[in-house]
Design an enzyme around this catalytic site. Structure first.
Site, short mmCIF file in Angstrom:
data_model
loop_
_atom_site.label_atom_id
_atom_site.label_comp_id
_atom_site.label_asym_id
_atom_site.label_seq_id
_atom_site.Cartn_x
_atom_site.Cartn_y
_atom_site.Cartn_z
N SER A 159 -17.03 -12.51 67.16
CA SER A 159 -17.45 -13.12 65.90
C SER A 159 -18.96 -12.97 65.73
CB SER A 159 -17.00 -14.58 65.87
OG SER A 159 -17.08 -15.11 64.57
N ASP B 285 -7.64 -12.67 59.20
CA ASP B 285 -9.03 -12.97 59.48
C ASP B 285 -9.88 -12.43 58.34
OD1 ASP B 285 -11.56 -13.36 60.52
OD2 ASP B 285 -11.32 -12.00 62.21
N HIS C 98 -8.44 -15.11 63.42
CA HIS C 98 -9.81 -15.23 63.92
C HIS C 98 -9.87 -16.26 65.06
CE1 HIS C 98 -14.13 -14.58 63.68
NE2 HIS C 98 -14.25 -15.86 63.97
#
Length: 386
Positions: free
Chosen positions: A168, A326, A356
Site C-alpha cells: 500500500s 481494491d 486491499h
C-alpha cells in the site's frame, strides 16, 4: 488469544468510527475534540496489534534502527552465508501502523525463516506530524543503509541479492526508493528486486476503473484514500472533494505536464477486461490554484507512476501484487505495464478474490484463504528471484 480476537474486532470498530464522515466533510474523532483521527486509530493499533520483539528457534528478532530510522530486524539463524535480504515498508496511508504490528511481524518472520534471510521492517515517521517528503526521506535513508557495506558486514548480507518491498503506502515508498537508487550512479550496490504489494502510486485520477468499481468496497474506500493523500502531502483536507472530482487533472490546469497524462492513461495501459464499461472522467475546468496548494501531487517521489520511462528502465526486476476488489488495483496494473514497456522484467500477481490489505488477513483470528495464498506466493517469488 481471546484478547487478540477482541482486539481485532475493536480495531475494525475503531476504523469505522475514525473514518465516519460528518456533514461538511468533517470526521467524528476530530469534531468531537478527541484527537486527530490518525492518532486515535494508532492508539487502538498499539493496544490491539503491536507486539514485542520475540526471537524463536529459527529467527532472531530485535528492535533497532537502519540509517537512523527505527526498525525491527529479523535475522534467520540458518546456515546460509552470506544471506539474502529484504527491507520492508509497512502500509497505513503514511499515517497509520508500524512494522511491530502482529501481521507485519509474522510476515517478516516468515520471509526470514523461509528464505534463510535478513528482513528489516522500517518504522518511518508518520503523518500528521511528518508529511512528504519526510516518509520518503526515511525510506531512502534506510534503503541506502541497507545497501551499504557496513550493514552487509553487520548482518552477513549478500549485497547482490537484496530487495526493497512494501504494501500500500509502503509499496509507494518502495517504488519511489527503487527509482531514486536505480538512477544513483554513486551507489556501490543496487537492489536486485522490488516487490510491490497493492501499491498506491498516483493521486491525479480517482476515477480509474478500479476506483469506480470499488469506491465503496472495504477496507479502503475512495474518500479515505483521498484523505490519506492530503494527509501525506500536508495539504488542506478541504481539498478532498476536489480530488475526488478529478479537478487536479482538469484540462485547464496548465501546470499539469501533458506528458504526465500518458503515464496514467488507463485507457491504453489497462487490458480491456479491467476497463470493462467504465469511461475516463475528464474535467474541463478544475479548482483554481489546486495544484499550487498541493504541488507534490505532481512529484514523482510521491507519485512514482509519473516517472519518466528512462527512470523506470533503471529499476530492478519487479513483482506487483494487485487485488480485484481494491481501489488501487489499477495503480499497480498501470505501473506493471509501464515497467514492462521500459524493459523491466515484471511478475504480475493478481487475485480475482483479493481485497486491499489481504496480506494482513493471512493469520488467525482474521485468516482468509486469499490472504494465505497471497503471502505464500509473494514469499515464493522472493525465494526464486533473490
Amino acid at each position: 488469544m481471546k484478547l487478540r480476537y477482541a482486539g481485532a474486532l475493536l480495531l475494525s470498530a475503531a476504523a469505522y468510527y475514525v473514518y465516519l464522515p460528518l456533514p461538511g466533510g468533517g470526521d467524528a474523532a476530530q469534531s468531537l475534540g478527541v484527537c486527530h483521527r490518525a492518532h486515535l486509530l494508532n492508539k487502538v493499533v498499539s493496544w490491539a496489534e503491536t507486539i514485542e520483539a520475540r526471537s524463536s528457534a529459527t529467527v532472531h528478532v530485535s528492535d533497532g534502527e537502519l540509517g537512523g530510522v527505527a526498525a525491527r530486524i529479523f535475522l534467520s539463524k540458518g546456515d546460509r552465508k552470506p544471506k539474502r535480504g529484504v527491507v520492508y515498508f509497512h502500509g497505513g496511508g503514511w499515517s497509520l501502523g508500524t512494522g511491530r504490528m502482529r501481521s507485519y511481524d509474522l510476515l517478516c518472520r516468515k520471509i526470514a525463516e523461509d528464505l534463510d534471510a535478513v528482513v528489516i521492517s522500517v518504522d518511518y515517521r508518520l503523518a500528521p506530524e511528518a508529511v512528504f517528503p519526510d516518509q520518503y526521506r526515511d525510506a531512502l535513508a534506510a534503503s541506502r543503509a541497507f545497501l551499504s557495506e557496513e550493514v552487509a558486514e553487520r548482518y552477513g548480507l549478500d549485497r547482490h541479492r537484496l530487495c526493497v518491498s512494501g504494501d500500500s503506502s509502503g509499496g509507494n515508498l518502495a517504488a519511489a526508493v527503487a527509482q531514486e537508487l536505480g538512477s544513483d550512479a554513486t551507489m556501490t550496490a543496487h537492489f536486485k528486486a522490488q516487490a510491490l504489494i497493492y501499491p498506491v502510486l498516483q493521486a491525479l485520477d480517482f476515477h480509474t476503473p478500479s476506483y469506480q468499481q470499488n469506491k465503496a468496497v472495504p477496507i479502503l474506500f475512495r474518500p479515505v484514500m483521498a484523505h490519506f493523500w492530503l494527509l501525506y502531502l500536508g495539504a488542506d483536507p478541504s481539498l478532498e472533494s476536489a480530488l475526488l472530482a478529478n479537478n487536479q487533472s482538469a484540462l485547464d490546469q496548465m501546470v499539469f505536464d501533458p506528458a504526465a497524462r500518458s503515464r496514467l492513461d488507463w485507457a491504453t495501459l489497462l487490458p480491456a477486461r479491467r476497463k470493462k464499461n467504465f469511461r475516463p472522467l475528464v474535467v474541463p475546468k478544475g479548482t483554481p490554484g489546486l495544484l499550487e496548494r498541493a504541488p507534490a501531487l505532481l512529484d514523482v517521489r510521491a507519485a512514482p507512476l509519473l516517472a519518466e520511462t528512462d527512470v523506470l528502465a533503471r529499476t530492478p526486476s519487479a513483482y506487483v501484487l494487485t487485488c480485484e476488489y481494491d481501489v488501487l488495483r489499477d495503480d499497480g496494473m498501470m505501473y506493471a505495464q509501464r515497467l514492462r514497456d521500459a524493459g523491466v522484467t515484471v511478475t504480475s500477481d493478481h487475485y480475482e478474490d483479493g481485497f486491499h490489505g489481504c496480506l494482513s488477513f493471512a493469520y488467525w483470528p482474521v485468516a482468509s484463504g486469499v490472504g494465505r495464498r497471497a503471502v505464500d506466493n509473494y514469499v515464493k517469488w522472493l525465494d526464486g528471484n533473490l
